[in-house]
Design a protein around this motif. Sequence first.
Motif, PDB file in Angstrom:
ATOM      1  N   ARG A  28     -28.291   7.879  22.991  1.00  0.00           N
ATOM      2  CA  ARG A  28     -29.547   8.187  23.666  1.00  0.00           C
ATOM      3  C   ARG A  28     -29.918   9.662  23.457  1.00  0.00           C
ATOM      4  O   ARG A  28     -31.084  10.000  23.212  1.00  0.00           O
ATOM      5  CB  ARG A  28     -29.421   7.860  25.151  1.00  0.00           C
ATOM      6  N   ASN A  29     -28.909  10.535  23.541  1.00  0.00           N
ATOM      7  CA  ASN A  29     -29.150  11.961  23.319  1.00  0.00           C
ATOM      8  C   ASN A  29     -29.602  12.229  21.886  1.00  0.00           C
ATOM      9  O   ASN A  29     -30.503  13.046  21.638  1.00  0.00           O
ATOM     10  CB  ASN A  29     -27.881  12.760  23.617  1.00  0.00           C
ATOM     11  N   PHE A 245     -23.704  15.752  23.186  1.00  0.00           N
ATOM     12  CA  PHE A 245     -22.914  15.387  24.364  1.00  0.00           C
ATOM     13  C   PHE A 245     -23.551  15.891  25.656  1.00  0.00           C
ATOM     14  O   PHE A 245     -23.372  15.280  26.709  1.00  0.00           O
ATOM     15  CB  PHE A 245     -21.499  15.971  24.269  1.00  0.00           C
ATOM     16  N   PHE A 246     -24.233  17.022  25.589  1.00  0.00           N
ATOM     17  CA  PHE A 246     -24.664  17.763  26.771  1.00  0.00           C
ATOM     18  C   PHE A 246     -23.455  18.139  27.632  1.00  0.00           C
ATOM     19  O   PHE A 246     -22.314  17.797  27.334  1.00  0.00           O
ATOM     20  CB  PHE A 246     -25.699  16.992  27.585  1.00  0.00           C
ATOM     21  N   ASP A 247     -23.688  18.878  28.709  1.00  0.00           N
ATOM     22  CA  ASP A 247     -22.608  19.306  29.592  1.00  0.00           C
ATOM     23  C   ASP A 247     -23.232  19.868  30.861  1.00  0.00           C
ATOM     24  O   ASP A 247     -24.454  19.824  31.046  1.00  0.00           O
ATOM     25  CB  ASP A 247     -21.683  20.327  28.907  1.00  0.00           C
ATOM     26  N   LEU A 248     -22.399  20.404  31.744  1.00  0.00           N
ATOM     27  CA  LEU A 248     -22.893  20.871  33.030  1.00  0.00           C
ATOM     28  C   LEU A 248     -23.738  22.134  32.913  1.00  0.00           C
ATOM     29  O   LEU A 248     -24.671  22.334  33.696  1.00  0.00           O
ATOM     30  CB  LEU A 248     -21.719  21.100  33.988  1.00  0.00           C
ATOM     31  N   ASP A 260     -26.806  12.200  31.557  1.00  0.00           N
ATOM     32  CA  ASP A 260     -26.924  12.345  30.108  1.00  0.00           C
ATOM     33  C   ASP A 260     -25.642  12.890  29.489  1.00  0.00           C
ATOM     34  O   ASP A 260     -25.488  12.862  28.263  1.00  0.00           O
ATOM     35  CB  ASP A 260     -28.063  13.302  29.748  1.00  0.00           C
ATOM     36  N   VAL A 261     -24.741  13.440  30.313  1.00  0.00           N
ATOM     37  CA  VAL A 261     -23.527  14.061  29.791  1.00  0.00           C
ATOM     38  C   VAL A 261     -22.614  12.969  29.241  1.00  0.00           C
ATOM     39  O   VAL A 261     -22.127  12.107  29.982  1.00  0.00           O
ATOM     40  CB  VAL A 261     -22.808  14.893  30.867  1.00  0.00           C
ATOM     41  N   ALA A 262     -22.387  13.009  27.927  1.00  0.00           N
ATOM     42  CA  ALA A 262     -21.693  11.921  27.247  1.00  0.00           C
ATOM     43  C   ALA A 262     -20.201  12.167  27.064  1.00  0.00           C
ATOM     44  O   ALA A 262     -19.474  11.251  26.672  1.00  0.00           O
ATOM     45  CB  ALA A 262     -22.330  11.676  25.880  1.00  0.00           C
ATOM     46  N   LEU A 263     -19.735  13.371  27.330  1.00  0.00           N
ATOM     47  CA  LEU A 263     -18.305  13.678  27.176  1.00  0.00           C
ATOM     48  C   LEU A 263     -17.679  13.894  28.540  1.00  0.00           C
ATOM     49  O   LEU A 263     -18.238  14.593  29.389  1.00  0.00           O
ATOM     50  CB  LEU A 263     -18.122  14.946  26.329  1.00  0.00           C
ATOM     51  N   SER A 264     -16.521  13.297  28.751  1.00  0.00           N
ATOM     52  CA  SER A 264     -15.765  13.514  29.985  1.00  0.00           C
ATOM     53  C   SER A 264     -14.282  13.523  29.650  1.00  0.00           C
ATOM     54  O   SER A 264     -13.874  13.087  28.569  1.00  0.00           O
ATOM     55  CB  SER A 264     -16.067  12.424  31.016  1.00  0.00           C
ATOM     56  N   VAL A 265     -13.508  14.026  30.578  1.00  0.00           N
ATOM     57  CA  VAL A 265     -12.051  14.012  30.423  1.00  0.00           C
ATOM     58  C   VAL A 265     -11.482  13.035  31.434  1.00  0.00           C
ATOM     59  O   VAL A 265     -11.683  13.173  32.646  1.00  0.00           O
ATOM     60  CB  VAL A 265     -11.447  15.415  30.626  1.00  0.00           C
ATOM     61  N   LEU A 266     -10.798  12.023  30.934  1.00  0.00           N
ATOM     62  CA  LEU A 266     -10.119  11.055  31.786  1.00  0.00           C
ATOM     63  C   LEU A 266      -8.835  11.686  32.308  1.00  0.00           C
ATOM     64  O   LEU A 266      -8.028  12.194  31.525  1.00  0.00           O
ATOM     65  CB  LEU A 266      -9.808   9.789  30.990  1.00  0.00           C
ATOM     66  N   ALA A 267      -8.663  11.681  33.610  1.00  0.00           N
ATOM     67  CA  ALA A 267      -7.511  12.334  34.239  1.00  0.00           C
ATOM     68  C   ALA A 267      -6.923  11.432  35.307  1.00  0.00           C
ATOM     69  O   ALA A 267      -7.593  10.534  35.831  1.00  0.00           O
ATOM     70  CB  ALA A 267      -7.933  13.672  34.850  1.00  0.00           C
TER      71      ALA A 267
END
Length: 384
Positions: A28-29, A245-248, A260-267
């Motif tokens: 989408r981005n 990816f966009f970000d904060l 819209d933020v497409a990157l995250s860290v699974l924790a």
Amino acid sequence: MDNIDLSPAALLRLDTPAAVIDTVRMQRNIQRMQARMDALGVRFRPHAKTSKCTPVVQAQLQAGARGITVSTIKEAAHFFADGIDDILYGVGMVPSKLPQALALRRRGCDLKIVTDSVASAQAIAAFGAEHGEAFEVWIEIDTDGHRSGIRADEAALIEVGRILHEGGARLGGVMTHAGSSYDLDTPEALAAMAEQERAGCVTAAQRLREAGLPCPVVSVGSTPTALSARHLEGVTEVRAGVYVFFDLVMRNVGVCATDDVALSVLATVIGHQPEKGWAIVDAGWMAMSRDRGTQKQKHDCGYGQVCAVDGTVIPGYVLSGANQEHGILAREGSPDTGIAARFPVGTLLRILPNHACATGAQFPAYQALAEDGQIATWSRFHGW
């Protein structure tokens, strides 16, 4: 918060911490940026330094991008090996890297290089003459005082242009990056910066042409200005990177929404300090990076925004602190003394990053989550 599993089953099988790309958001981005560039009538050359990942870059090219920008010679070599030959190395060239650039060009890579000084231009021209190579060189223009480049009104601009043109190099054009746009957060300010960026680079191109020097390319870009420009008269191409990816930080700037933020860290939650209102996760600064880009913005998210494993934002909870392998999850404002019950040991969470480029750089691969819940591993690369 109820501990209801809404996640794709494949996420539950991943080791943590892991860098997860929501490919629906990513696509989408990509489509949003490409549609905007098409509407503005300019070529788009995305910056691959954000992902350093071939499947991501291929998605950008398939959407209509033409050529890429890189920040290291290693990136250029990697993407050329994967079949991409139109590449701008967007960092000022130094003599020690000219042999690497020459080797890539001799192998067929249409590599463009950048200079912003007389000394660098002289070195490029001399090395090219010695080896019978006419490097294509773009001059970097400083349009906002943020980083490097020659100002459009400086005498050095024409001097550098003449050294390249008369020394056997090919003067390909001018380029700029309005990095100070990251410090803004209103549509009006962003539009003004986009116009400042455009006007400065176009002015530099006009000065070169008036001096009898070629300047076919006028290249501008940053994610905020690319999405805020009202017109791009005189510009031939735009570059942007983090939009994929966009970000904060970009969310706080105002050019994207949180979803819209497409990157995250699974924790994973690994422990608690209930009296402090802390849950401890296995994603410290080695996973999130030390980038605190939101610290100087109106909404500071610590080291990242906490989300449920399905990607839904958990309002008020951030990664407030980070050690090397430990992240401290806390509620903004008053401590949550019931945090151990809210986030039991073993709970999976996703943390949105301040700076997608920096967070991505902590991982050797991305876990690409598709709309159907399947996960593919996409390798990325490190170093110079």
